[in-house]
Motif scaffolding. Structure first.
Motif, PDB file in Angstrom:
ATOM      1  N   TRP A  90       0.842  -1.202   0.000  1.00  0.00           N
ATOM      2  CA  TRP A  90       0.000   0.000   0.000  1.00  0.00           C
ATOM      3  C   TRP A  90       0.878   1.253   0.000  1.00  0.00           C
ATOM      4  O   TRP A  90       0.561   2.238  -0.659  1.00  0.00           O
ATOM      5  N   THR A 101      -6.929  -0.156  11.235  1.00  0.00           N
ATOM      6  CA  THR A 101      -7.170  -0.090   9.796  1.00  0.00           C
ATOM      7  C   THR A 101      -6.798   1.298   9.281  1.00  0.00           C
ATOM      8  O   THR A 101      -7.271   2.311   9.808  1.00  0.00           O
ATOM      9  N   GLY A 155      -8.865   5.440   4.142  1.00  0.00           N
ATOM     10  CA  GLY A 155      -8.678   5.662   2.711  1.00  0.00           C
ATOM     11  C   GLY A 155      -8.410   4.386   1.936  1.00  0.00           C
ATOM     12  O   GLY A 155      -7.674   4.395   0.945  1.00  0.00           O
ATOM     13  N   GLY A 156      -8.989   3.289   2.391  1.00  0.00           N
ATOM     14  CA  GLY A 156      -8.805   2.020   1.679  1.00  0.00           C
ATOM     15  C   GLY A 156      -7.504   1.322   2.001  1.00  0.00           C
ATOM     16  O   GLY A 156      -7.071   0.427   1.271  1.00  0.00           O
TER      17      GLY A 156
END
Length: 202
Positions: free
Chosen positions: A33, A186, A189-190
């Motif tokens: 990511w 988490t 923003g994805g």
């Protein structure tokens, strides 16, 4: 088969352990990511781990490597109780390598680091920040030897241990060593999820 040899890392080991961890984390969801491009990530990760080891972890005398016949097959970056926070000076010294490694994505990396700090337990503990084995030797007992080396010391000291697992598939592995899942982080923003895990001394 030769026994896995676990020892404290020396400065001369930093380059090799950084490449080992870079290969270990190539398919890690958080790293993917932060640096989505495969070629860039392959170049970036050794720089990132090298800077972290050189400018923070080596100063805590808690970096261990596991090898066989002189090669570094796996490495673990630990922080002793009360030492997990990087100093402003350490962060400053790491920044050039991070900028070189991540470029415009460096903000993502800093955001993940800040989230992890916000959720970090306050109770004194040994912190397993990074552990990884070279994919070529995975399953060869290197990671297990590293975990046992430090956790045996935690038990002797009566000290708890903490880590964040960035892969859900690794959670059962840590459960076998006595860790328990205590929460999830988490990235907004994805972004990916990390599993917070805590281990009481045995």
């Amino acid at each position: 088969m030769n026994e896995v040899d676990v020892r404290f890392a020396q400065k001369r080991d930093v380059k090799q352990l950084s490449h080992t961890l870079g290969r270990a984390f190539f398919d890690d969801p958080v790293m993917m990511w932060m640096v989505p491009d495969d070629a860039k990530r392959a170049r970036a990760l050794p720089r990132i781990f090298g800077a972290m080891a050189r400018h923070h972890f080596m100063g805590n005398d808690a970096v261990e490597v596991a090898g066989r016949a002189g090669t570094v097959g796996a490495a673990a970056l630990w922080d002793p109780p009360g030492r997990w926070k990087q100093t402003p000076r350490e962060e400053l010294r790491m920044m050039p390598a991070f900028l070189l490694a991540m470029g415009l994505k460096v903000g993502r990396g800093m955001g993940v680091a800040e989230m992890m700090k916000e959720h970090h337990p306050e109770e004194p503990h040994w912190y397993l920040a990074v552990i990884g084995s070279d994919p070529d030797v995975r399953g060869g007992g290197f990671g297990h030897a590293l975990m046992r080396s430090r956790l045996d010391r935690c038990d002797a000291e009566g000290a708890p241990a903490y880590l964040e697992s960035s892969k859900e598939s690794n959670v059962p592995y840590y459960l076998r060593f006595g860790f328990e899942v205590t929460g999830e982080i988490t990235v907004p923003g994805g972004g990916p999820t990390m599993w917070q895990m805590w281990r009481q001394p045995g």
